[in-house]
Design a protein around this motif. Structure first.
Motif, PDB file in Angstrom:
ATOM      1  N   THR A  39     -36.482 100.411 -29.501  1.00 49.30           N
ATOM      2  CA  THR A  39     -37.392 101.537 -29.325  1.00 49.30           C
ATOM      3  C   THR A  39     -38.672 101.280 -30.110  1.00 49.30           C
ATOM      4  N   THR A  40     -39.659 102.085 -29.825  1.00 54.14           N
ATOM      5  CA  THR A  40     -40.935 101.958 -30.531  1.00 54.14           C
ATOM      6  C   THR A  40     -41.215 103.258 -31.263  1.00 54.14           C
ATOM      7  N   VAL A  41     -42.164 103.213 -32.154  1.00 55.33           N
ATOM      8  CA  VAL A  41     -42.551 104.413 -32.896  1.00 55.33           C
ATOM      9  C   VAL A  41     -43.130 105.447 -31.936  1.00 55.33           C
ATOM     10  N   ASN A  42     -43.883 104.997 -30.954  1.00 56.63           N
ATOM     11  CA  ASN A  42     -44.481 105.941 -30.005  1.00 56.63           C
ATOM     12  C   ASN A  42     -43.412 106.717 -29.241  1.00 56.63           C
ATOM     13  N   LYS A  43     -42.323 106.051 -28.841  1.00 60.45           N
ATOM     14  CA  LYS A  43     -41.247 106.747 -28.132  1.00 60.45           C
ATOM     15  C   LYS A  43     -40.594 107.802 -29.006  1.00 60.45           C
ATOM     16  N   VAL A  44     -40.401 107.468 -30.266  1.00 55.93           N
ATOM     17  CA  VAL A  44     -39.778 108.414 -31.190  1.00 55.93           C
ATOM     18  C   VAL A  44     -40.696 109.602 -31.438  1.00 55.93           C
ATOM     19  N   LEU A  45     -41.975 109.362 -31.585  1.00 60.14           N
ATOM     20  CA  LEU A  45     -42.907 110.466 -31.823  1.00 60.14           C
ATOM     21  C   LEU A  45     -43.063 111.353 -30.599  1.00 60.14           C
ATOM     22  N   PRO A  48     -38.944 113.456 -30.423  1.00 60.95           N
ATOM     23  CA  PRO A  48     -38.143 113.398 -31.652  1.00 60.95           C
ATOM     24  C   PRO A  48     -36.789 114.092 -31.467  1.00 60.95           C
ATOM     25  N   VAL A  49     -35.778 113.575 -32.141  1.00 60.54           N
ATOM     26  CA  VAL A  49     -34.432 114.136 -32.081  1.00 60.54           C
ATOM     27  C   VAL A  49     -33.991 114.478 -33.490  1.00 60.54           C
ATOM     28  N   ASP A  50     -33.430 115.668 -33.641  1.00 62.72           N
ATOM     29  CA  ASP A  50     -32.944 116.096 -34.940  1.00 62.72           C
ATOM     30  C   ASP A  50     -31.448 116.307 -34.847  1.00 62.72           C
ATOM     31  N   ASP A  51     -30.726 115.752 -35.789  1.00 62.41           N
ATOM     32  CA  ASP A  51     -29.276 115.908 -35.777  1.00 62.41           C
ATOM     33  C   ASP A  51     -28.967 117.338 -36.087  1.00 62.41           C
TER      34      ASP A  51
END
Length: 51
Positions: A39-45, A48-51
């Motif tokens: 994955t990339t930082v852009n995909k995460v931003l 975003p997923v929070d547990d």
């Protein structure tokens, strides 16, 4: 000279402690996730997923 009962008792105690020391050790290896999609930082931003 030590009596035969005392020697037998000491031997049994030593053997018990030795067996306990050997049997209480765990031998396992970590097996982690085998396939993680890169994955990339852009995909995460973007999502975003929070547990």
């Amino acid at each position: 000279m030590m009596s035969k009962k005392l020697l037998t008792g000491l031997f049994a105690a030593g053997l018990s402690i030795g067996m306990l020391a050997v049997s209480s050790t765990a031998s396992a290896q970590y097996i982690g996730p085998t396939r993680i999609a890169p994955t990339t930082v852009n995909k995460v931003l973007k999502s975003p997923v929070d547990d």
